[in-house]
Design an enzyme around this catalytic site. Sequence first.
Site, short mmCIF file in Angstrom:
data_model
loop_
_atom_site.label_atom_id
_atom_site.label_comp_id
_atom_site.label_asym_id
_atom_site.label_seq_id
_atom_site.Cartn_x
_atom_site.Cartn_y
_atom_site.Cartn_z
N GLU A 1 0.81 -1.22 0.00
CA GLU A 1 0.00 0.00 0.00
C GLU A 1 0.85 1.27 0.00
O GLU A 1 0.66 2.17 0.83
CB GLU A 1 -0.97 -0.01 1.19
CG GLU A 1 -1.91 -1.20 1.17
CD GLU A 1 -2.78 -1.29 2.42
OE1 GLU A 1 -2.77 -0.35 3.23
OE2 GLU A 1 -3.48 -2.31 2.58
N GLU B 1 -4.90 -11.72 0.00
CA GLU B 1 -5.66 -11.51 1.24
C GLU B 1 -7.14 -11.74 0.97
O GLU B 1 -7.93 -10.80 0.98
CB GLU B 1 -5.43 -10.08 1.77
CG GLU B 1 -3.97 -9.72 1.99
CD GLU B 1 -3.79 -8.33 2.58
OE1 GLU B 1 -4.76 -7.79 3.15
OE2 GLU B 1 -2.67 -7.80 2.47
#
Length: 234
Positions: A47, A153
């Site tokens: 991220e 994820e």
Amino acid sequence: MWRNANPPWLERGHFTREQAITLLRDHIHAVVGHYRGEIDQWDVVNEALDDSGHYADNPWLRAIGPDYVPMAFRFAHDADPHAKLYYNDYDIAYPGPKAAAIVALVTALRDGGAPIDGLGMQFHLIPPVADLARIAEQMRAVADLGLSYAITEFDVPLKLPATRAELQMQADLAGGLLRTCLTAPNCHTFNMWGFTDRHSWVPQHLAGYGAATPTDIHLRPKAAWQALNESLTS
């Protein structure tokens, strides 16, 4: 490297660029080097971009600048030359502005000689819906870059209490996404974000939601568990 979950001394510290580079290198060498030869894949940078596609604020960006991203990959490769190295992010399952920014980032990393092997996609499906055709399109776009595509994820948070129909919808998403990955020549990773509702991030962060994983709090397989098995064996 992530912009969250950093120790206070790092968040509040004032470091020169060279000091920050040394901290970055030492941290990666300590962690990756400790597991050298034992870990197949690492999410090296997580991220790095915000929702608008710009670099997100973090201690490494403030002290080093955007160069911290390729540096992290080089340090990880030095620590374990045989591990596969990934950039990981969310909201990039489909083509769009953020996805385009991330594709541009990983393309620049590859073209600049950074040892990057693939792009990791987070799949916390909230709301529980997925356009598998568009996901497959994005997998092909990543393949065109010469990179692997990793589902890193995966879970499907549901509003509690979850109904039988919602659990079946969760199962359909799990099985369908796994089949989409198995069909793509560059998708080699399907990582569940937890295997039991007993230990899930969802209830603590999404009030009123849970039941996100393939087994319940008693470790009993749910419909999603069966769907995953069927996708692997069909």
